[in-house]
Design a protein around this motif. Structure first.
Motif, PDB file in Angstrom:
ATOM      1  N   CYS A 158      14.841  22.498  54.627  1.00  0.00           N
ATOM      2  CA  CYS A 158      15.352  23.138  53.412  1.00  0.00           C
ATOM      3  C   CYS A 158      15.559  24.634  53.620  1.00  0.00           C
ATOM      4  O   CYS A 158      16.484  25.231  53.045  1.00  0.00           O
ATOM      5  N   THR A 159      14.718  25.244  54.439  1.00  0.00           N
ATOM      6  CA  THR A 159      14.799  26.684  54.689  1.00  0.00           C
ATOM      7  C   THR A 159      15.878  27.036  55.710  1.00  0.00           C
ATOM      8  O   THR A 159      16.620  28.014  55.539  1.00  0.00           O
ATOM      9  N   LYS A 160      15.995  26.233  56.776  1.00  0.00           N
ATOM     10  CA  LYS A 160      16.841  26.596  57.907  1.00  0.00           C
ATOM     11  C   LYS A 160      18.242  25.977  57.896  1.00  0.00           C
ATOM     12  O   LYS A 160      19.156  26.505  58.551  1.00  0.00           O
ATOM     13  N   ALA A 161      18.433  24.870  57.228  1.00  0.00           N
ATOM     14  CA  ALA A 161      19.745  24.198  57.254  1.00  0.00           C
ATOM     15  C   ALA A 161      20.815  25.066  56.608  1.00  0.00           C
ATOM     16  O   ALA A 161      20.532  25.842  55.681  1.00  0.00           O
ATOM     17  N   LEU A 162      22.036  24.940  57.092  1.00  0.00           N
ATOM     18  CA  LEU A 162      23.145  25.642  56.448  1.00  0.00           C
ATOM     19  C   LEU A 162      23.340  25.136  55.027  1.00  0.00           C
ATOM     20  O   LEU A 162      23.599  25.905  54.109  1.00  0.00           O
ATOM     21  N   CYS A 163      23.200  23.830  54.856  1.00  0.00           N
ATOM     22  CA  CYS A 163      23.214  23.249  53.517  1.00  0.00           C
ATOM     23  C   CYS A 163      22.742  21.807  53.597  1.00  0.00           C
ATOM     24  O   CYS A 163      22.752  21.191  54.664  1.00  0.00           O
ATOM     25  N   TYR A 164      22.311  21.288  52.465  1.00  0.00           N
ATOM     26  CA  TYR A 164      21.928  19.887  52.368  1.00  0.00           C
ATOM     27  C   TYR A 164      22.116  19.449  50.924  1.00  0.00           C
ATOM     28  O   TYR A 164      22.161  20.268  50.007  1.00  0.00           O
ATOM     29  N   HIS A 165      22.250  18.150  50.734  1.00  0.00           N
ATOM     30  CA  HIS A 165      22.380  17.629  49.373  1.00  0.00           C
ATOM     31  C   HIS A 165      21.851  16.206  49.328  1.00  0.00           C
ATOM     32  O   HIS A 165      22.035  15.440  50.280  1.00  0.00           O
ATOM     33  N   VAL A 166      21.192  15.864  48.241  1.00  0.00           N
ATOM     34  CA  VAL A 166      20.663  14.524  48.034  1.00  0.00           C
ATOM     35  C   VAL A 166      21.602  13.755  47.112  1.00  0.00           C
ATOM     36  O   VAL A 166      22.020  14.265  46.060  1.00  0.00           O
ATOM     37  N   GLY A 167      21.953  12.545  47.516  1.00  0.00           N
ATOM     38  CA  GLY A 167      22.749  11.652  46.678  1.00  0.00           C
ATOM     39  C   GLY A 167      21.929  10.425  46.352  1.00  0.00           C
ATOM     40  O   GLY A 167      20.972  10.099  47.053  1.00  0.00           O
ATOM     41  N   ARG A 168      22.302   9.734  45.298  1.00  0.00           N
ATOM     42  CA  ARG A 168      21.526   8.560  44.906  1.00  0.00           C
ATOM     43  C   ARG A 168      22.388   7.592  44.123  1.00  0.00           C
ATOM     44  O   ARG A 168      23.454   7.944  43.619  1.00  0.00           O
ATOM     45  N   ALA A 169      21.904   6.373  44.042  1.00  0.00           N
ATOM     46  CA  ALA A 169      22.485   5.375  43.148  1.00  0.00           C
ATOM     47  C   ALA A 169      21.332   4.754  42.379  1.00  0.00           C
ATOM     48  O   ALA A 169      20.275   4.460  42.942  1.00  0.00           O
ATOM     49  N   SER A 170      21.527   4.560  41.099  1.00  0.00           N
ATOM     50  CA  SER A 170      20.474   4.105  40.202  1.00  0.00           C
ATOM     51  C   SER A 170      20.256   2.598  40.308  1.00  0.00           C
ATOM     52  O   SER A 170      21.112   1.866  40.830  1.00  0.00           O
ATOM     53  N   PRO A 171      19.131   2.098  39.782  1.00  0.00           N
ATOM     54  CA  PRO A 171      18.936   0.647  39.736  1.00  0.00           C
ATOM     55  C   PRO A 171      20.065  -0.081  39.009  1.00  0.00           C
ATOM     56  O   PRO A 171      20.469  -1.175  39.434  1.00  0.00           O
ATOM     57  N   ALA A 172      20.597   0.517  37.941  1.00  0.00           N
ATOM     58  CA  ALA A 172      21.708  -0.114  37.220  1.00  0.00           C
ATOM     59  C   ALA A 172      22.941  -0.218  38.111  1.00  0.00           C
ATOM     60  O   ALA A 172      23.650  -1.235  38.097  1.00  0.00           O
ATOM     61  N   GLU A 173      23.214   0.825  38.903  1.00  0.00           N
ATOM     62  CA  GLU A 173      24.361   0.787  39.811  1.00  0.00           C
ATOM     63  C   GLU A 173      24.126  -0.223  40.932  1.00  0.00           C
ATOM     64  O   GLU A 173      25.055  -0.909  41.363  1.00  0.00           O
ATOM     65  N   ILE A 174      22.884  -0.304  41.411  1.00  0.00           N
ATOM     66  CA  ILE A 174      22.555  -1.294  42.438  1.00  0.00           C
ATOM     67  C   ILE A 174      22.791  -2.704  41.906  1.00  0.00           C
ATOM     68  O   ILE A 174      23.372  -3.558  42.588  1.00  0.00           O
ATOM     69  N   ASP A 175      22.356  -2.946  40.671  1.00  0.00           N
ATOM     70  CA  ASP A 175      22.544  -4.268  40.074  1.00  0.00           C
ATOM     71  C   ASP A 175      24.016  -4.594  39.874  1.00  0.00           C
ATOM     72  O   ASP A 175      24.436  -5.746  40.022  1.00  0.00           O
ATOM     73  N   GLU A 176      24.802  -3.584  39.549  1.00  0.00           N
ATOM     74  CA  GLU A 176      26.231  -3.810  39.295  1.00  0.00           C
ATOM     75  C   GLU A 176      27.028  -3.975  40.588  1.00  0.00           C
ATOM     76  O   GLU A 176      27.899  -4.849  40.679  1.00  0.00           O
TER      77      GLU A 176
END
Length: 210
Positions: A70-88
């Motif tokens: 988190c300190t040294k990377a040029l950038c980072y981002h977390v993505g996710r999909a919800s349980p509802a999206e997983i079910d769909e």
């Protein structure tokens, strides 16, 4: 998009030039919670020692490396999909969606996207142009940026399971992290399921269909 089962030194050198986003996921197997992905662009001028597949690191070591990334990377981002999206969508397509969200959230456009595993979704730059991507089998142990993404995703999801554990201590999420263990099945049998569960997964669906 190409898939690599093994990499030569020449491959690694080619992948080490330019801005590379490493992408990995955590949480395809659990019965509860989001599937979490991360995209990381490392700074070649700020090397991080000890990066590896998050599953091969102790929890303490992951936490230390998480802060360093988190300190040294040029950038980072977390993505996710919800349980509802997983079910769909099903877990595979939801994972691909979460990966796309992770890359789309980077504030620096990568020249290349490397994804752990044997498949990769289509990634788009902020201007709508397609990004070049390759999937790397066991890439989380081969490519530093994928290792970093693996660690970011793993620590993020584990922390979320700890929060869920505080809200529902009877399920033991801090220990099994939502995976289908014997203790987890016993807890579900006794206490039932709640909104964060993936209702399309067979063990959960079986309880709901009773």
């Amino acid at each position: 998009m190409a898939t690599f089962k093994s990499l030569t030194e020449a491959d690694l050198f080619a992948f080490s030039t330019g801005l590379i986003a490493g992408v990995d996921e955590v949480g395809r197997g659990p019965l509860v919670g989001d599937v979490v992905t991360a995209a990381v662009i490392l700074d070649p001028c700020k090397p991080i020692i000890g990066l590896n597949d998050s599953k091969k690191l102790t929890e303490k070591r992951r936490e230390v490396l998480f802060d360093e990334i988190c300190t040294k990377a040029l950038c980072y981002h977390v993505g996710r999909a919800s349980p509802a999206e997983i079910d769909e969508l099903n877990i595979l397509h939801a994972t691909m969606l979460a990966m796309q969200r992770a890359v789309a959230g980077l504030n620096i456009a990568p020249e290349l996207v490397l994804v752990d595993g044997n498949r990769s979704p289509v990634f788009l730059a902020h201007n709508g142009a397609g990004l070049i991507s390759h999937s790397i089998i066991k890439g989380d142990g081969l490519i530093a940026s994928i290792s970093a993404a693996s660690i970011i995703a793993k620590v993020t999801r584990d922390r979320e399971m700890d929060v869920l554990d505080a809200a529902y201590p009877q399920y033991g999420f801090a220990k099994h992290k939502g995976y289908p263990t014997k203790a987890h099945f016993e807890a579900i049998a006794e206490h039932g399921v709640f909104e964060q569960y993936r209702k399309s997964f067979k063990p959960v669906k079986a309880i709901l269909d009773r």
